[in-house]
Design an enzyme around this catalytic site. Structure first.
Site, mmCIF file in Angstrom:
data_model
loop_
_atom_site.group_PDB
_atom_site.id
_atom_site.type_symbol
_atom_site.label_atom_id
_atom_site.label_comp_id
_atom_site.label_asym_id
_atom_site.label_seq_id
_atom_site.Cartn_x
_atom_site.Cartn_y
_atom_site.Cartn_z
ATOM 1 C CG MET A 107 -8.603 9.875 5.740
ATOM 2 S SD MET A 107 -7.508 10.587 6.973
ATOM 3 C CE MET A 107 -5.961 9.803 6.577
ATOM 4 C CG HIS A 115 -8.952 4.140 -0.945
ATOM 5 N ND1 HIS A 115 -7.802 4.750 -1.386
ATOM 6 C CD2 HIS A 115 -9.038 4.431 0.382
ATOM 7 C CE1 HIS A 115 -7.222 5.397 -0.386
ATOM 8 N NE2 HIS A 115 -7.947 5.206 0.701
ATOM 9 N N GLY A 129 -10.295 -1.640 5.681
ATOM 10 C CA GLY A 129 -9.198 -2.478 5.209
ATOM 11 C C GLY A 129 -8.431 -3.120 6.364
ATOM 12 C CB SER A 153 -3.116 8.104 0.435
ATOM 13 O OG SER A 153 -4.370 7.493 0.231
HETATM 14 P P1 AMP Z 1 -7.527 5.884 4.219
HETATM 15 O O1 AMP Z 1 -8.021 6.696 3.073
HETATM 16 O O2 AMP Z 1 -6.063 5.612 4.171
HETATM 17 O O3 AMP Z 1 -8.023 6.392 5.544
HETATM 18 O O4 AMP Z 1 -8.189 4.445 4.049
HETATM 19 C C1 AMP Z 1 -9.578 4.278 3.892
HETATM 20 C C2 AMP Z 1 -9.910 2.810 4.015
HETATM 21 O O5 AMP Z 1 -9.202 2.084 3.019
HETATM 22 C C3 AMP Z 1 -9.500 2.209 5.363
HETATM 23 O O6 AMP Z 1 -10.496 1.285 5.792
HETATM 24 C C4 AMP Z 1 -8.209 1.507 5.033
HETATM 25 O O7 AMP Z 1 -7.939 0.412 5.895
HETATM 26 C C5 AMP Z 1 -8.497 1.022 3.630
HETATM 27 N N1 AMP Z 1 -7.239 0.761 2.917
HETATM 28 C C6 AMP Z 1 -6.166 1.590 2.824
HETATM 29 N N2 AMP Z 1 -5.166 0.990 2.141
HETATM 30 C C7 AMP Z 1 -5.615 -0.250 1.810
HETATM 31 C C8 AMP Z 1 -5.052 -1.357 1.105
HETATM 32 N N3 AMP Z 1 -3.820 -1.314 0.613
HETATM 33 N N4 AMP Z 1 -5.801 -2.468 0.966
HETATM 34 C C9 AMP Z 1 -7.064 -2.524 1.462
HETATM 35 N N5 AMP Z 1 -7.653 -1.509 2.125
HETATM 36 C C10 AMP Z 1 -6.945 -0.383 2.304
#
Ligand code: AMP
Length: 304
Positions: free
Chosen positions: A46, A53, A167, A206
């Protein structure tokens, strides 16, 4: 880093990632790669990229010939009154970081591209996996994971990746996506990667951008509580571990939305260490941010 000559040089001589807004444009761009037998990796995000990420993008870059990152703040996974409108966005910075991480295509569709007029289909994993923790109507609401699985299924159809990276930070999301892939026989391998943390243990997110400096310090209590619990579970018992974690949160005035031990795949409740990894997951509001974190408590290896 494995910089495939095909994707790095021939396609984007400028060195940047190609920005794509339309589904059919992305399909057309990927078709020749697929025809040439190149492996395609997908990293759904996102945006408002951080090191978490980037760890997914780097893994994709190392393991695949072509890397696609989706950048889409998916409205259907936000509940009523949640933070959809103020969710942090910075497309320019994301594009730069994605290019630096070796992404070939950034797919950043507008909402109407993903959900055109009359859109009426959903992909939903039912049962305990989505009804507990975040699925509880008193918490985030059952629509959250329906929004996630629907958009991820659409991304899988458009990109048709061999591998998709997620993640472990969003442990329930990972379990739900694995189940969707299994149940629908989707031809994609799901890779779950470890949580990337700040210097004091706070899981990168984020949403950490919502924390003011005092809240930022208090927020570290989530990961501290999980670390304490991890140690106590192995030394003592799971109930003692959960009590210790709760005390750690209370000391910072944090009341968890949930703090629960569950099986990492089925998300069924776990009362004691049982020779398998146990997921201890927490969600809590700290100031203006709703934060989640988890630890996988590994079985003790003392038995012979
Ligand atoms: P998001 O943009 O928050 O939807 O996250 C996109 C991807 O990044 C998802 O697969 C999350 O699980 C992963 N992600 C978010 N935060 C972390 C983190 N701190 N460590 C590893 N992966 C992450």
């Amino acid at each position: 880093m494995n910089l495939s000559p095909i994707t790095r040089n021939n396609l984007h001589a400028s060195g940047g990632a190609a920005f794509v807004r339309a589904n059919d444009e992305l399909r057309s761009a990927l078709a020749p790669h697929r025809a040439a037998g190149r492996t395609i990796g997908l990293v759904p995000t996102m945006g408002y990229l951080h090191e978490g990420h980037l760890s997914l993008l780097r893994a994709a870059r190392e393991q695949c010939d072509v890397v696609v990152m989706s950048l889409f703040v998916n409205p259907t996974q936000f509940g009523e009154g949640e933070d959809l409108d103020r969710y942090p966005r910075d497309e320019e910075r994301d594009a730069r970081l994605a290019a630096e991480a070796g992404v070939d295509y950034v797919y950043a569709p507008p909402v109407e591209e993903v959900y055109p007029e009359g859109f009426g289909t959903a992909v939903e994993v039912t049962g305990e996996l989505t009804e507990v923790l975040d699925g509880d109507p008193a918490r985030r609401g059952p629509g959250h994971f329906r929004g996630v699985t629907t958009v991820v299924a659409k991304l899988f159809n458009t990109v048709q990746p061999e591998v998709a990276y997620f993640g472990q930070k969003d442990a329930q999301q990972l379990a739900v996506i694995r189940r969707m892939v299994r149940d629908l026989d989707l031809p994609v391998r799901v890779e779950g990667l470890p949580t990337v943390r700040e210097y004091d243990g706070l899981a990168m997110s984020s949403r950490n951008a919502y924390l003011d400096s005092g809240e930022r310090v208090r927020a570290a209590a989530l990961s501290r509580a999980l670390r304490t619990a991890d140690a106590r579970a192995r030394e003592e018992s799971l109930p003692a571990a959960i009590a210790a974690a709760r005390a750690e949160l209370e000391a910072e005035g944090i009341e968890p939305e949930y703090l629960e031990a569950r099986d990492p795949d089925a998300l069924t409740p776990v009362a004691e260490l049982n020779g398998r990894p146990v997921l201890l997951a927490v969600a809590a509001r700290v100031g203006g941010a709703r934060l989640i974190d988890n630890v996988l408590i590994q079985p003790t290896t003392t038995e012979t």
